[in-house]
Design a protein around this motif. Sequence first.
Motif: not given
Length: 164
Positions: A74-80, A88-95, A106-108
């Motif tokens: 499962p993909i989990t998120l640290s907030v409700n 506005p959401l910004i999804v951040v990763d290193d590479v 993004l799909g989740s």
Amino acid sequence: MIILEKQQIQQKIKRMAMEIYERHSNDKEIVMIGIHAKGALLADEICKELKKLSPLICTQASLHLNKLKPTTEPITLSVNISVLKNKPLIVVDDVANSGKTMFYALGSLLGSTPHSIETAVLVERLHKRFPVEISFVGIKLATTIKEHIEVSLQAEEDWMVELS
């Protein structure tokens, strides 16, 4: 081969924060969702820069998924998820390599009914297999498929981006 050292990484993060603020200067708050673990560290650094240069409230969250096999756990998120509604959401990763991790992350988030979703990475490789556009990029690299990018952000004195 070292591609970026600490000072260069800090410059990239500052520039990314400035671009984010330019695009979101009319917003009161943005939510930075860092993909665990290095994406979350990068999101934290971007939020720190945003706080220095803007009045934006930068709420942070962390998203956990299995990067190698994203459908097996499962993909989990640290907030409700309700925290994300109309923001506005910004999804951040290193590479960003093939785009697979970002695609599943993004799909989740689509069910959260955000105002908008954008992406940010420190390093974007140009080997996309998934249709993901990166909104904010530190550096773009044209590498071979066999080359590997390693981002080190654990201890601030050892920050670097390495190509092997």
